[in-house]
Design an enzyme around this catalytic site. Structure first.
Site: not given
Lengths: 350, 316
Positions: A62, A131
């Protein structure tokens, strides 16, 4: 005119498809954009149409891939970097905060960073601690970033097209539970301007500002409050940076009561910012302060266990009860509406 | 072998050295009210690589990028004005020494956060490939400290995976601020690490400007001919001055003057200067001195940004 009904996910897909067709400098990448899940349909079929040079999967990097997006933007392209969870953006913070947000300024206006960072937030089932986070207030804090968080399919398409065409870095945030919601979406490309909140329901007793998935949840809460004779005004800011305070202030001046239904932790959050600006405004104008309250994630880490998770998130009942309390203090009143349809019907595992 | 003009090399080396000596001389007057990280001693790396590049090539640097900026053709007047915080600066007074940029000549910026521009060079290279530009590459400059960062590894991997037109230049001056490579790396194997990601990598000893130029020239040729993906060089060099600031720091205990000595003995400036006819050399030096004087005068008399400038350029 006959309405053209799409899901929110289809609206996002269509925005990208139309922009990629219109402008060859638009391209996109991210983990899983070309797999069979296709980010829950939001990238379905795009690689088939545009080829692997314009939409591709990436290594699990990322940090570097955000830098790659910025470098490509410096070379004049318009990248969309997509993340299946907003939690992953924590790995990209250096590039977004230290470069994307600042490049135009610290390079004296000689460059632009027209990049879109898409990320998905939200509960579905048991996503747990890492999440489930909705970290948009991190990005609101930093000058140079735009933070876009539409709640309807119409706005999803219009704001995503605007994000792609914008010459600044845009953090674009989608809630999982919105992806399947349906609404009218015109077939032609169109833009929805940033910094214009929508009044989705008019009312005179209390204003509820919902953020992301808390917009439909607030509309449900408004419905519950009607049974108690309370007329609710529901506002969707659509973008958090820029933030349309005028629309919110106009409403609060009328209703004298404001509840923020945030889709994140209240502390230092979007709701805290909205309330701070309201207090500053009313103080400056020497007006009586309205009643103000924030509702959001419980001040704890998100657990996967269902009974705990159900308490972690606001829902139509807790929103309605908070609004009722704001108006009538501790007078006992309870509403129904614990678990909304899309949450009850959701099946994982992903 | 195509040989580089020694005059060109000398001019660039001398110019950078003298600009930085002048910055160091002026610094105690507080006219430059911002950190400066001087490249003195390391000029050969930027000069050798930049002379092998074309104007359309893009370079990305570090907070120690005066040498890179000047070697690639960055405007000297604008650079000094930027250090002075003036509106006429390369960044309109909003970047300073650590973020010099000159888009016109492919100096695409520098970051104060170690390792941060590495993936940007890779992204620029991706855009070159995307557009199908044949005669263009990106070059990423970073230090041996940059190799410590996770983003270095991620960037190496992606560049190699995609066989992107990018050259990586590790300027190994042995120190990340004051921490020696020995204290940070289990093995002194930077080139082996680069090779492990799937790209050719070579260590160039001795701060050798001619060798650096020649290697970079061949690397650019191989990449633009489509014969190679990314290529990596570790260029051994040495920072003569403090990590930040105008002075030296051999009395601070983390390194010795003895460590410096071989690098001074091997200084590329007299090495290349001695290859020139004395008259020619003097003419170059005179011209550079005039240019530097003019640049500082320009910075002195340039206006500061207006207060309204605080809020411009936040958004496009």
């Amino acid at each position: 005119m006959k309405e053209r009904i799409l899901t929110y996910a289809e609206a996002i897909r269509e925005a990208q498809e139309q922009e990629m067709a219109r402008d060859s400098s638009v391209f996109m990448f991210g983990m899983g954009v070309d797999d069979h899940i296709a980010m829950w349909g939001t990238t379905a079929g795009l690689q088939k149409r545009f080829g692997a040079s314009r939409i591709f999967d990436t290594p699990l990097s990322e940090d570097a891939m955000t830098g790659v997006a910025i470098g490509a933007a410096l070379a004049g392209l318009r990248p969309i970097h997509a993340h299946i969870r907003m939690d992953f953006l924590l790995l990209a913070m250096n590039q977004i905060v230290n470069i994307a947000a600042k490049a135009r300024y610290m390079y004296g206006g000689s460059v632009n960073i027209p990049a879109v960072f898409r990320s998905v937030i939200g509960r579905s089932w048991g996503q747990g601690a890492q999440h489930s986070q909705a970290l948009y207030s991190f990005f609101m804090h930093v000058p140079g970033l735009k933070v876009v968080i539409p709640s309807t399919p119409y706005d999803a398409k219009g704001t995503l097209i605007q994000s792609i065409r914008d010459n600044n870095p845009v953090v674009f945030i989608e809630h999982r539970m919105l992806h399947t919601m349906k609404g009218h979406v015109p077939a032609k490309p169109y833009t929805v301007p940033f910094g214009r909140a929508r009044v989705l329901k008019q009312g005179s007793d209390v204003t509820i500002v919902g953020i992301s998935y808390m917009v439909p949840e607030s509309l449900r809460a408004a419905h519950l409050l009607e049974d108690a004779g309370i007329r609710v005004e529901v506002i969707d800011p659509v973008t958090l940076a820029p933030l349309d305070m005028d629309t919110i202030l106009r409403s609060v001046k009328k209703t004298k009561h404001l509840l923020i239904a945030d889709n994140a932790w209240p502390t230092c959050g979007a709701g805290a910012e909205i309330i701070a600006r309201i207090v500053e405004y009313f103080q400056k104008e020497k007006l009586a302060l309205p009643k103000l309250e924030r509702l959001g994630f419980a001040a704890t880490t998100c657990p996967p266990s269902r009974p705990l998770e159900d308490r972690f998130y606001p829902n139509p009942r807790t929103i309605a009860e908070a609004a009722h309390r704001l108006l009538h203090g501790r007078r006992p009143w309870t509403a129904k509406g614990e678990i909304s349809k899309e949450i009850a019907e959701f099946r994982g595992p992903f | 072998m195509k040989s580089i003009s020694h005059e060109t090399l000398y001019r660039s080396l001398y110019r950078i050295r003298r600009v930085e000596e002048e910055i160091a001389r002026v610094y105690p007057t507080d006219k430059i009210q911002s950190p400066v990280h001087l490249s003195i001693g390391q000029e050969a790396v930027s000069v050798g690589v930049a002379e092998a590049l074309k104007p359309q090539d893009a370079v990305f640097g570090t907070y120690r990028s005066h040498a890179l900026y000047l070697a690639k053709g960055g405007d000297l007047k604008k650079m000094i004005a930027e250090l002075y915080g003036k509106h006429t600066g390369s960044n309109k007074g909003k970047g300073g020494s650590m973020h010099l940029i000159d888009v016109r000549v492919g100096v695409m910026g520098a970051s104060a956060i170690v390792g941060t521009t590495i993936p940007q060079a890779v992204g620029f290279a991706l855009a070159i490939r995307y557009r199908g530009d044949r005669d263009r590459i990106a070059v990423s400059f970073f230090g041996d400290g940059g190799v410590d960062e996770g983003v270095w590894h991620e960037s190496m991997n992606f560049a190699a995976l995609r066989k992107l037109p990018v050259i990586f230049i590790c300027e190994n001056n042995f120190y990340a601020i004051h921490s020696h490579e020995r204290a940070r790396h289990a093995r002194a194997n930077i080139v082996e690490r680069a090779r492990a990601y799937g790209m050719p990598a070579e260590r160039i000893e001795g701060n050798d400007v001619l060798k650096i130029y020649e290697r970079a020239r061949r690397a650019r040729q191989a990449i633009t001919a489509g014969k190679s993906g990314p290529i990596f060089f570790e260029c051994m060099t040495y920072r003569w001055r403090q990590h930040v600031g105008p002075g030296d720091d051999y009395d601070q205990g983390y390194r010795t003057k003895k460590e410096l000595e071989p690098w001074v003995k091997n200084d590329q400036l007299p090495r290349i200067g001695n290859l020139l006819a004395p008259k020619k050399r003097a003419a170059i030096e005179r011209a550079v001195e005039r240019e530097i004087k003019a640049a500082f005068a320009y910075a002195e008399k340039s206006p500061f940004p207006k207060v309204e400038e605080l809020f411009t350029d936040v958004f496009a």
